[in-house]
Enzyme design. Structure first.
Site, PDB file in Angstrom:
ATOM      1  CD1 TRP A 475      -2.989   1.389   0.665  1.00 63.42           C
ATOM      2  CD2 TRP A 475      -1.630   2.321   2.162  1.00 63.42           C
ATOM      3  NE1 TRP A 475      -3.540   2.593   1.025  1.00 63.42           N
ATOM      4  CE2 TRP A 475      -2.729   3.190   1.944  1.00 63.42           C
ATOM      5  CE3 TRP A 475      -0.638   2.700   3.070  1.00 63.42           C
ATOM      6  CZ2 TRP A 475      -2.851   4.408   2.611  1.00 63.42           C
ATOM      7  CZ3 TRP A 475      -0.766   3.913   3.735  1.00 63.42           C
ATOM      8  CH2 TRP A 475      -1.858   4.750   3.503  1.00 63.42           C
ATOM      9  CG  HIS A 476       3.414   2.654   3.224  1.00 59.19           C
ATOM     10  ND1 HIS A 476       2.763   1.790   4.070  1.00 59.19           N
ATOM     11  CD2 HIS A 476       3.454   3.848   3.862  1.00 59.19           C
ATOM     12  CE1 HIS A 476       2.438   2.435   5.183  1.00 59.19           C
ATOM     13  NE2 HIS A 476       2.838   3.684   5.082  1.00 59.19           N
ATOM     14  CG  ASP A 477       6.502   3.058  -3.658  1.00 67.40           C
ATOM     15  OD1 ASP A 477       5.830   2.802  -4.673  1.00 67.40           O
ATOM     16  OD2 ASP A 477       7.520   3.775  -3.677  1.00 67.40           O
TER      17      ASP A 477
END
Length: 589
Positions: A475-477
């Site tokens: 989700w972050h990257d």
């Protein structure tokens, strides 16, 4: 008698000072005041716990208090000396500093994320006030109090157009596909089929996670390459923030929340009963507990496309949260919580201003962000290098806390009370497990509700935790190193989980607090080194820091004193949490 009065006053002062940054304690008191009918309302944070005798007035904690008065100023001095103009490394990062407004000093505005927020702070404040005044005006003059979701829908669409321009089409394609998944799997043809429910949940997650990969690969693809007839869109307004995919990650969380709440409601055996715990919830009772609001079963007709868009595009929380579930948002649209009151909002606004000024003070006096970017720590002492890292971590905490609190304040002014994202000061943590509960708390609540518990929760702890941190990383990257980071976090959590269970039977032993203090010190070192490596000093700086700690005389001396200082700090953290329990507050972090 006088001693008891002094002890009571000391506890109250420490409680309010500790709550100034971390608002959970004080928010709970303001929310659940004596005027609240607690007999009718279940409270999440008020629990009956065994009360321990206060240690604040003991000789041991008087020594700890004196140590704080001595050590904390030295921490600031070391950080300032390591980045001041008199330091030989100053010329390396001087070019990254900008003209400041405080005491004629330069300001370290080199962090690109916070610089964007800082440079646009007054614009955001004006936008928030304009939104709140417009919405209140519409409700007052046109009697639209019961149609606030319709207003949220219109304003949300206009706001997303302002931010993303024609790229909002890309967002709406995702929104439509996700909504259709729930409509198909909850249609009357498939009712009461548990397998179809599982298919709907699986499709929601597959498309949700898949959308992150699609955005990563095709976020800049031209409209003409999708459909030639859309070529005219390639030259239209792209919005104030063309990188629409950055904000989409938060939009995705709301998409999944709606789908999961909708699917769960659709397959309830008794669809006409509103559930609150084990009892039928009466309409006149206001739910203060966010868990009850998250599980509130609205009529199926309320899970419609209009309310879905109003929720996903809700302006105050659209950019970065905090995250509210659909059930909670829809409930608050029709019920004003007692926590949304002038006293609490005013106090919250003052705290927000205090946090901004604290950040400004640090950026004007401690240039650790610029020093880290240029690796400007040659010949610094281990103490100074440690403070460069520590203050860097505190600035990371503040740069996230301040935007989140602005958006939460905006929502409070609009009548919605979202979760507080940072309920502990970063330095008030000794457990990796509890740290993740207090850091980005609304996101933590989201992953617990939609990932951790459905996968078995504590009965399947390792697999559930692995799934949680895998999703968090993606989700972050979309990077392999972040996925590996997520798995490493789980690996580092395992010793703490094991040791906690091992020593749990000995909680009443007099030595238990001391042993826990030693373990907590080791935990803090592990968390600090991991975060220094990932976010502050990098590989070279962390290697130098560890070498200086372990193989130089100054480093060994600093390590000994640091361990002593951390042990004292941990004992104070323990007592702060015991004090919260004595006040009837238990936040599990």
């Amino acid at each position: 008698m006088a001693t008891n009065m002094i002890e009571s006053k000391l506890e109250k002062i420490l409680s309010y000072v500790g709550a100034f940054f971390s608002l959970e304690t004080l928010d709970t008191r303001l929310t659940y005041s004596k005027k609240t009918d607690t007999k009718k309302i279940s409270l999440q944070n008020i629990k009956k716990t065994k009360k321990t005798k206060s240690r604040w007035n003991t000789f041991e904690f008087k020594i700890y208090g004196f140590s704080f008065l001595l050590v904390v100023p030295l921490l600031f001095k070391a950080a300032i000396d390591a980045t001041s103009s008199s330091n030989p490394n100053y010329p390396k990062f001087e070019g990254l500093l900008s003209d400041g407004w405080m005491f004629g000093r330069k300001v370290d505005n080199s962090d690109s994320q916070y610089r964007f927020f800082r440079d646009n702070l007054f614009l955001l404040l004006g936008l928030a006030m304009g939104h709140v005044l417009l919405k209140r005006g519409l409700c007052f003059f046109f009697n639209l109090q019961q149609k606030r979701e319709k207003i949220d829908l219109v304003i949300g669409i206009l706001f997303s157009l302002l931010l993303h321009g024609v790229n909002v089409i890309r967002v709406f394609v995702h929104l439509l596909i996700s909504f259709l998944i729930t409509k198909v799997t909850t249609s009357k043809i498939f009712f009461n089929n548990s397998k179809v429910k599982d298919i709907g949940i699986a499709m929601t997650w597959i498309y949700g996670i898949g959308s992150l990969f699609l955005n990563d690969r095709f976020r800049t693809i031209e409209f003409s390459k999708v459909l030639p007839c859309l070529s005219f869109l390639d030259h239209q307004y792209k919005g104030l923030i063309p990188r629409w995919d950055v904000f989409f990650n938060f939009t995705l969380l709301r998409m999944i929340s709606f789908n999961m709440d909708y699917i769960d409601r659709s397959f309830e055996n008794n669809k006409n009963v509103v559930v609150n715990g084990n009892d039928q919830q009466k309409e006149e009772e206001i739910l203060l507990n966010d868990i009850d609001r998250n599980n509130y079963k609205h009529p199926l007709s309320e899970y419609n496309f209009s309310n879905y868009l109003a929720y996903v595009l809700y302006t105050p929380l659209y950019i970065a949260g905090p995250i509210v579930t659909f059930n909670d948002y829809h409930y608050q649209c029709h019920h004003i919580l007692p926590s949304v009151n002038k006293k609490r909002i005013t106090l919250y606004a003052l705290r927000f201003a205090f946090c901004v000024l604290t950040m400004e003070f640090l950026l004007h006096f401690v240039y650790v962000v610029a020093a880290s970017k240029t690796h400007a720590w040659d010949n610094d002492t281990p103490f100074q290098l440690a403070m460069v890292g520590l203050f860097n971590l505190n600035l990371i905490w503040l740069k996230l806390l301040i935007p989140w609190r602005l958006f939460r304040l905006w929502a409070l002014l609009d009548g919605i009370d979202p979760p507080e994202n940072m309920i502990r000061c970063m330095d008030n943590n000794f457990s990796a497990l509890q740290f993740w509960r207090a850091w980005h708390r609304s996101y933590n609540k989201w992953v617990i509700k939609y990932i951790y518990i459905p996968l078995g929760g504590s009965s399947n702890r390792i697999l559930s935790t692995l799934a949680v941190f895998s999703f968090v990383a993606i989700w972050h990257d979309i990077q392999l190193k972040l996925l590996l980071w997520g798995w490493l976090v789980v690996f580092f959590l395992l010793p703490e989980i094991f040791v906690t269970k091992l020593f749990k039977p000995y909680r009443e032993k007099p030595w238990y607090r001391i042993v826990c203090g030693v373990g907590a010190v080791l935990n803090i070192w592990m968390m600090m080194i991991a975060n220094l490596f990932g976010f502050c000093l990098g590989q070279d700086g962390t290697k130098q820091f560890l070498y200086d700690l372990l193989f130089t005389y100054d480093g060994i001396r600093f390590t000994f004193l640091a361990n002593l200082g951390l042990f004292i700090a941990v004992q104070v953290m323990f007592e702060l949490r015991e004090q919260e329990k004595r006040n009837g507050i238990y936040v599990k972090c």
